[in-house]
Design a protein around this motif. Structure first.
Motif, PDB file in Angstrom:
ATOM      1  N   ARG A  18       0.830  -1.205   0.000  1.00 11.70           N
ATOM      2  CA  ARG A  18       0.000   0.000   0.000  1.00 11.70           C
ATOM      3  C   ARG A  18       0.863   1.253   0.000  1.00 11.70           C
ATOM      4  O   ARG A  18       1.859   1.335   0.720  1.00 11.70           O
ATOM      5  N   SER A  58       0.257   5.796  -1.186  1.00 10.59           N
ATOM      6  CA  SER A  58      -0.685   6.756  -1.748  1.00 10.59           C
ATOM      7  C   SER A  58      -0.634   6.697  -3.277  1.00 10.59           C
ATOM      8  O   SER A  58       0.372   6.302  -3.876  1.00 10.59           O
ATOM      9  N   ALA A  59      -1.736   7.082  -3.897  1.00 10.58           N
ATOM     10  CA  ALA A  59      -1.807   7.068  -5.359  1.00 10.58           C
ATOM     11  C   ALA A  59      -0.737   7.970  -5.962  1.00 10.58           C
ATOM     12  O   ALA A  59      -0.112   7.624  -6.975  1.00 10.58           O
ATOM     13  N   GLU A  86       2.155   8.594  -4.722  1.00 13.73           N
ATOM     14  CA  GLU A  86       3.483   7.980  -4.564  1.00 13.73           C
ATOM     15  C   GLU A  86       3.696   6.852  -5.556  1.00 13.73           C
ATOM     16  O   GLU A  86       4.809   6.649  -6.053  1.00 13.73           O
ATOM     17  N   TRP A  87       2.641   6.103  -5.852  1.00 14.34           N
ATOM     18  CA  TRP A  87       2.754   5.023  -6.832  1.00 14.34           C
ATOM     19  C   TRP A  87       3.114   5.602  -8.207  1.00 14.34           C
ATOM     20  O   TRP A  87       3.965   5.065  -8.918  1.00 14.34           O
ATOM     21  N   VAL A 126       0.237  -4.112  -5.691  1.00 13.32           N
ATOM     22  CA  VAL A 126       0.045  -2.735  -5.221  1.00 13.32           C
ATOM     23  C   VAL A 126      -1.434  -2.372  -5.165  1.00 13.32           C
ATOM     24  O   VAL A 126      -2.200  -2.644  -6.091  1.00 13.32           O
ATOM     25  N   THR A 144      -3.384   1.246  -4.046  1.00 12.66           N
ATOM     26  CA  THR A 144      -3.152   2.625  -3.626  1.00 12.66           C
ATOM     27  C   THR A 144      -4.305   3.133  -2.763  1.00 12.66           C
ATOM     28  O   THR A 144      -5.368   2.523  -2.681  1.00 12.66           O
TER      29      THR A 144
END
Length: 208
Positions: free
Chosen positions: A67, A69-70, A72-73, A93, A95
């Motif tokens: 997991r 944050s979106a 960060e992905w 993954v 997010t």
């Protein structure tokens, strides 16, 4: 972190490429890589995300949901030093948007600036709480005495300063217990005001 039905690992150090010892540390805690159900990233810099892969570049925690944050992905997939790691873990993954619990007792809070999707995690249980502040502050001395100073790894230096100053001010008021991974071991304590800045008061496990 052990919570109902989950064994949760927050950040994973450098891993084999950087001679990280996350596997050894887990073994000392009686946890095998296959026991980990969830890996949570504060952010995707290699010293926090490198351990997501083994020496062969394969997922080091194949049974875990990973997991972050979106924001960060998206950042992780485009950075040259983490792009290969992102590809190896892609299928694992999931997010999130910070601000809501993602596991029992664990809630991410946005601290964007050091990286575009940097978060901290609030871990709460039975009336007690601990905040993993990630890289909101690197030095237990300099980052607190001079929170307006930046470092070369801050993606957005202005946002990083705003977030650090605001969070340190909040923590000095709330007196919440924090964990800062770059502070001297064990990195657990509280933030206090000191002159024009702040200071860190460490607390040993089992202490007041």
């Amino acid at each position: 972190v052990r919570t109902a039905g989950h064994v949760v690992l927050i950040d994973v150090s450098f891993g084999p490429p950087g001679k990280g010892v996350v596997r050894e540390s887990l073994a000392a805690a009686g946890v095998a890589p296959g026991d980990v159900t969830n890996v949570l990233l504060t952010h995707a810099h290699p010293d926090h995300a490198g351990g997501l892969v083994d020496a062969q570049g394969r997922s080091a925690f194949p049974k875990a949901t990973i997991r972050m944050s979106a924001n960060e992905w998206a950042f992780m997939q485009r950075e040259s030093d983490t792009r290969a790691i992102a590809e190896a873990i892609r299928r694992q993954v999931s997010t999130f948007e910070p601000g809501r619990p993602i596991l029992p007792g664990i809630t991410p809070r946005a601290l964007y600036g050091h990286t575009p999707g940097h978060v901290m995690y609030e871990i709460a249980s039975e009336g007690h709480a601990l905040l993993d502040i990630g890289d909101a502050a690197h030095s237990s001395i300099v980052s607190l005495a001079k929170p307006e100073w930046t470092i070369q790894w801050d993606s957005d230096k202005a946002a990083g300063v705003r977030q650090r100053e605001a969070e340190l001010e909040r923590l000095a008021t709330s007196h919440e217990l924090i964990f800062a991974p770059h502070f001297p071991y064990p990195g657990v304590g509280r933030i206090e005001r000191s002159g024009e800045g702040f200071r860190f008061r460490p607390e040993l496990p089992g202490g007041p």
